[in-house]
Design a protein around this motif. Structure first.
Motif, PDB file in Angstrom:
ATOM      1  N   PRO A 157       0.810  -1.216   0.000  1.00  0.00           N
ATOM      2  CA  PRO A 157       0.000   0.000   0.000  1.00  0.00           C
ATOM      3  C   PRO A 157       0.843   1.266   0.000  1.00  0.00           C
ATOM      4  O   PRO A 157       1.949   1.264   0.542  1.00  0.00           O
ATOM      5  CB  PRO A 157      -0.783  -0.120   1.312  1.00  0.00           C
ATOM      6  CG  PRO A 157       0.134  -0.898   2.205  1.00  0.00           C
ATOM      7  CD  PRO A 157       0.834  -1.887   1.318  1.00  0.00           C
ATOM      8  N   SER A 158       0.333   2.329  -0.609  1.00  0.00           N
ATOM      9  CA  SER A 158       1.075   3.575  -0.742  1.00  0.00           C
ATOM     10  C   SER A 158       0.181   4.742  -0.370  1.00  0.00           C
ATOM     11  O   SER A 158      -0.906   4.900  -0.920  1.00  0.00           O
ATOM     12  CB  SER A 158       1.573   3.734  -2.185  1.00  0.00           C
ATOM     13  OG  SER A 158       1.979   5.055  -2.436  1.00  0.00           O
ATOM     14  N   ILE A 159       0.655   5.577   0.558  1.00  0.00           N
ATOM     15  CA  ILE A 159      -0.127   6.743   0.971  1.00  0.00           C
ATOM     16  C   ILE A 159      -0.235   7.737  -0.181  1.00  0.00           C
ATOM     17  O   ILE A 159      -1.279   8.356  -0.391  1.00  0.00           O
ATOM     18  CB  ILE A 159       0.518   7.395   2.212  1.00  0.00           C
ATOM     19  CG1 ILE A 159       0.346   6.460   3.419  1.00  0.00           C
ATOM     20  CG2 ILE A 159      -0.111   8.754   2.508  1.00  0.00           C
ATOM     21  CD1 ILE A 159       1.080   6.900   4.653  1.00  0.00           C
ATOM     22  N   VAL A 234      -4.095  -7.810   3.244  1.00  0.00           N
ATOM     23  CA  VAL A 234      -4.434  -6.471   2.757  1.00  0.00           C
ATOM     24  C   VAL A 234      -4.704  -6.483   1.261  1.00  0.00           C
ATOM     25  O   VAL A 234      -5.766  -6.079   0.792  1.00  0.00           O
ATOM     26  CB  VAL A 234      -3.312  -5.473   3.098  1.00  0.00           C
ATOM     27  CG1 VAL A 234      -3.550  -4.130   2.400  1.00  0.00           C
ATOM     28  CG2 VAL A 234      -3.224  -5.263   4.610  1.00  0.00           C
ATOM     29  N   MET A 235      -3.713  -6.951   0.486  1.00  0.00           N
ATOM     30  CA  MET A 235      -3.854  -6.881  -0.965  1.00  0.00           C
ATOM     31  C   MET A 235      -4.775  -7.982  -1.501  1.00  0.00           C
ATOM     32  O   MET A 235      -5.501  -7.771  -2.471  1.00  0.00           O
ATOM     33  CB  MET A 235      -2.476  -6.983  -1.630  1.00  0.00           C
ATOM     34  CG  MET A 235      -1.495  -5.896  -1.173  1.00  0.00           C
ATOM     35  SD  MET A 235      -2.195  -4.231  -1.198  1.00  0.00           S
ATOM     36  CE  MET A 235      -2.564  -4.049  -2.925  1.00  0.00           C
ATOM     37  N   LEU A 251      -8.370  -4.329   8.236  1.00  0.00           N
ATOM     38  CA  LEU A 251      -8.105  -5.766   8.382  1.00  0.00           C
ATOM     39  C   LEU A 251      -6.632  -6.012   8.666  1.00  0.00           C
ATOM     40  O   LEU A 251      -6.282  -6.846   9.514  1.00  0.00           O
ATOM     41  CB  LEU A 251      -8.530  -6.487   7.100  1.00  0.00           C
ATOM     42  CG  LEU A 251      -8.279  -7.999   7.049  1.00  0.00           C
ATOM     43  CD1 LEU A 251      -9.058  -8.714   8.144  1.00  0.00           C
ATOM     44  CD2 LEU A 251      -8.664  -8.554   5.671  1.00  0.00           C
ATOM     45  N   GLY A 252      -5.758  -5.266   7.980  1.00  0.00           N
ATOM     46  CA  GLY A 252      -4.319  -5.412   8.216  1.00  0.00           C
ATOM     47  C   GLY A 252      -3.927  -5.064   9.633  1.00  0.00           C
ATOM     48  O   GLY A 252      -3.036  -5.702  10.218  1.00  0.00           O
TER      49      GLY A 252
END
Length: 434
Positions: A157-159, A234-235, A251-252
């Motif tokens: 994930p990327s902010i 997550v993914m 969830l992560g």
């Protein structure tokens, strides 16, 4: 209505004031208010409160504090040290030895943390002591840590992808899917440049690392499980269509809390520190996001996107030519602005051009994130350079700058590759989400 000259002057002021070190959110808000007051009147100025609420009351943006907290829990849960040791067992025999561990652990940590600066600080703290008295070239060590950390905003994930998606109404799930293959390819390019450099000049890597017994290496593989499990939840939940990016972040966190408890690291003090750090980082990001959304609103009301679209249409520039222009533009900009400021400050101006030229917004999001990565290691403002130098606490920052140069060229090569073969970025989101 403003004209292009006024828009150009405003954008130049935006870049100059940010480059002088004024706070990003303040600069964007001040210029937005000034533009609204000059061209639109007080009703649009007073609209700030409504725009601030409507833009930040966005379900997608809830993912920002959740992913920040997810990274904080894994860092304070002590998983990074074990990850580094386990990956070193398998990567140290390669030409370049432990230098590959810096890249590998950065890539793995990036898969659960959306921040490059957090990756640089975490991996730097773990990795630098491992190189003491080992004879490695200091510049190569520092460069591999600073450059490897840039994977934090490309590998999901990327902010930065969340902010881009929220500002452009682009699917964050598709952006995440599009970042996977370029992120893995960039990891391979970083490792490849280490292999080539150490083949040409073996002294860069010092003496060969002794190999641990196979039984120990296999036993320590379990230390790679926590980040991989979190990444899988997550993914996997996003790609399977079971959860939105925001829900998958929550969830992560649940999975991370369970892992911290299982390893005996979950306690009130650790949670308190994680929450405080998350609060501080989220407040900074959301303040910038709120100012950027208001700037976007004012620019739209002033008619700047329409003017830019007409201007680009008159130039008859092809999409490829525009990307080349933007490549040079962002390279120059990255020397003066940090990654997040560069993204949020230019989207209101650049994105209408992308839409007008019918460039895929998902592909452009990956291009923009890579250019933001370059800004993190481009002197004189590259944030990762100063983070690594701050952890090092000795020597000159010139060592870090020289050390990242080979990796910087690999990032430019990645831009060339996704430009020539857009499928590198677009294949997975097309396969996973249609």
């Amino acid at each position: 209505m403003a004209d292009l000259w006024a828009a150009g002057v405003g954008f130049l002021l935006l870049i100059v004031l940010m480059g002088l070190g004024l706070h990003v959110a303040f600069v964007m808000f001040a210029l937005s208010v000034a533009g609204a007051a000059l061209y639109l009147g007080s009703p649009i100025v007073m609209e700030y409160g409504t725009q601030n609420w409507s833009s930040t009351n966005n379900f997608v943006l809830v993912a920002v504090p959740l992913f920040v907290l997810l990274g904080e829990l894994l860092v304070r849960g002590g998983f990074t040290d074990r990850m580094y040791r386990s990956l070193s067992d398998w990567l140290a025999p390669l030409p370049g030895g432990l230098l590959h561990s810096n890249i590998g652990v950065s890539a793995l940590f990036a898969a659960v943390s959306g921040s490059s600066v957090a990756t640089a600080a975490t991996i730097g703290t773990v990795a630098l002591p491992a190189f003491d008295k080992r004879g490695y070239d200091q510049r190569m060590v520092l460069g591999s840590i600073a450059a490897g950390a840039t994977l934090g905003i490309l590998i999901p994930p990327s902010i930065n992808m969340i902010i881009y998606g929220a500002m452009t109404n682009t699917s964050v799930g598709r952006l995440y899917a599009a970042g996977v293959l370029p992120g893995l390819l960039l990891t391979a390019l970083f490792m490849g440049v280490i292999v080539v450099a150490c083949r040409i000049k073996p002294a860069l890597a010092g003496p060969p690392e002794p190999s641990a017994p196979l039984a120990d290496k296999l036993r320590r593989l379990v230390d790679l499980a926590p980040p991989l499990v979190v990444f899988g939840f997550v993914m996997g939940s996003i790609y399977a269509g079971w959860a939105t990016p925001t829900e998958s972040a929550a969830l992560g966190i649940v999975v991370s809390l369970a892992l911290c408890a299982g390893y005996g690291r979950l306690n009130i003090r650790m949670l308190h520190e994680s929450f405080l750090s998350t609060l501080s980082i989220t407040a900074m990001i959301m303040l910038i996001a709120a100012a950027a959304f208001y700037l976007n609103f004012v620019i739209g009301i002033m008619g700047v996107p329409t003017l830019l679209t007409a201007f680009v249409g008159g130039l008859h520039a092809s999409p490829g030519q525009m990307i080349l222009i933007l490549l040079v533009f962002y390279l120059i900009l990255g020397c003066f602005l940090d990654a997040l400021a560069m993204v949020v400050g230019t989207i209101p101006i650049v994105f209408p051009l992308i839409v007008a030229l019918k460039i895929d917004p998902v592909w452009f999001g990956i291009f923009l994130v890579i250019m933001a990565e370059l800004a993190l290691i481009t002197p004189p403002v590259g944030m990762n350079l100063y983070v690594v130098q701050g952890i090092r606490k000795s020597g000159s920052i010139t060592d870090v700058i020289v050390g990242v140069l080979p990796f910087l060229f690999m990032m430019l090569l990645l831009v060339l590759l996704i430009w020539l073969w857009p499928g590198i970025a677009m294949w997975l989101p097309t396969r996973a989400m249609g």
